[in-house]
Motif scaffolding. Structure first.
Motif: not given
Length: 308
Positions: A192, A222, A258, A260, A269
């Motif tokens: 993450d 996370h 963000d 992944l 994400n």
């Protein structure tokens, strides 16, 4: 010296204040929520009235960093300040709509997790059809929440429908504005990352991780606000490029993206147009130079538009 209004949390305010002051930008905090705000004077224009907002509290600013998170209060604060924003209301609203962001990125050919949006109220059969192509477990998350609030996993259809029952109860309240939620594929072993993009360019990243005890206890979120640790990392060119393309697609100058990453996939994400600023050592060396330049450009463009 420019004067910058910061309405984000105290953590970000304290971190940006000194570096920006060194670059000729005075930073002051403007409290936009959990308070009373004067909306109108209730007297003839020009007269003095008692106000819940201190005298001169909103005066003397040249530019704002990001529009207040609560849009109702934000409308009043923005009117009082009367300044341009690095990230204005439109940027905040765009980024907050997780489904809208993913739809825009998908349409632009950027990789995202498989996701379906459900808009309540719907029959149970609609939910069943929406997840017919998913493998369990799946993620269920409110469309507009932040900091991991309300995010859950469902290991099978029965547990998914149980989470949906809870959402239905919440959405029954008339005051609930956004009645949509997402069902999303779960990437349990994904790394993450939060990448920062400033004025179109990658400006650094952190990896968000849980400690061994949290993982052993079965935790998986996370979010730093949920106890994860963020450490500075050097993203590879593919991840940097993806973060920049996401910001460009959304048209947002200052954005947390963000990401992944698994052994064979890299996806966007979520995004955040009100990103928390971490310690400077976790970003590129020119992070604050670029942020200061963006702030100055925002103020200058507004002045030119107004003939100043």
């Amino acid at each position: 010296m420019l004067r910058l209004a910061v309405t984000t949390d105290a953590e970000t305010f304290e971190r940006v204040r000194e570096p920006l002051a060194e670059r000729g930008i005075e930073v002051a905090h403007v409290r936009a929520k959990e308070r009373a705000l004067r909306v109108s004077g209730g007297a003839e224009r020009g007269s003095v009235s008692v106000s819940a907002s201190g005298p001169g509290e909103f005066d003397g600013f040249d530019v704002g960093l990001v529009y207040p998170t609560r849009l109702m209060e934000g409308a009043v604060v923005a009117e009082r300040l009367g300044v341009p924003w690095v990230n204005g209301r439109d940027a905040v609203v765009t980024s907050r709509n997780k489904a809208g962001v993913l739809a825009a990125l998908d349409a632009a050919g950027l990789p995202t997790p498989r996701t379906a949006m459900v808009s309540n109220p719907v029959d149970e059969s609609v939910v069943v059809d929406a997840v017919s192509g998913f493998s369990y477990p799946v993620i269920v998350k409110p469309n507009s929440a932040t900091r991991g609030v309300g995010v859950a996993t469902a290991s099978d259809l029965d547990s998914l429908l149980g989470v949906v029952d809870y959402l239905n109860l919440i959405h029954d309240y008339r005051a609930t504005g956004d009645k949509s939620y997402l069902v999303q594929e779960f990437l349990p072993d994904a790394r993450d990352y939060r990448a920062m993009v400033v004025d179109g360019g990658y400006a650094g990243a952190v990896r968000r991780e849980l400690d061994a005890d949290a993982l052993a206890a079965g935790r998986w979120k996370h979010n730093v606000h949920r106890g994860a640790t963020a450490r500075g990392v050097d993203l590879d060119p593919e991840a940097r490029d993806l973060a920049e393309r996401a910001a460009d697609t959304l048209g947002i100058d200052y954005l947390g993206v963000d990401l992944l990453a698994t052994d064979d996939r890299l996806v966007v994400n979520e995004t955040n147009a009100r990103p928390t600023v971490d310690v400077a050592t976790k970003y590129e060396p020119d992070f604050y130079d670029r942020l200061a330049a963006l702030i100055r450009r925002t103020a200058d463009e507004s002045n030119r538009a107004n003939g100043v």
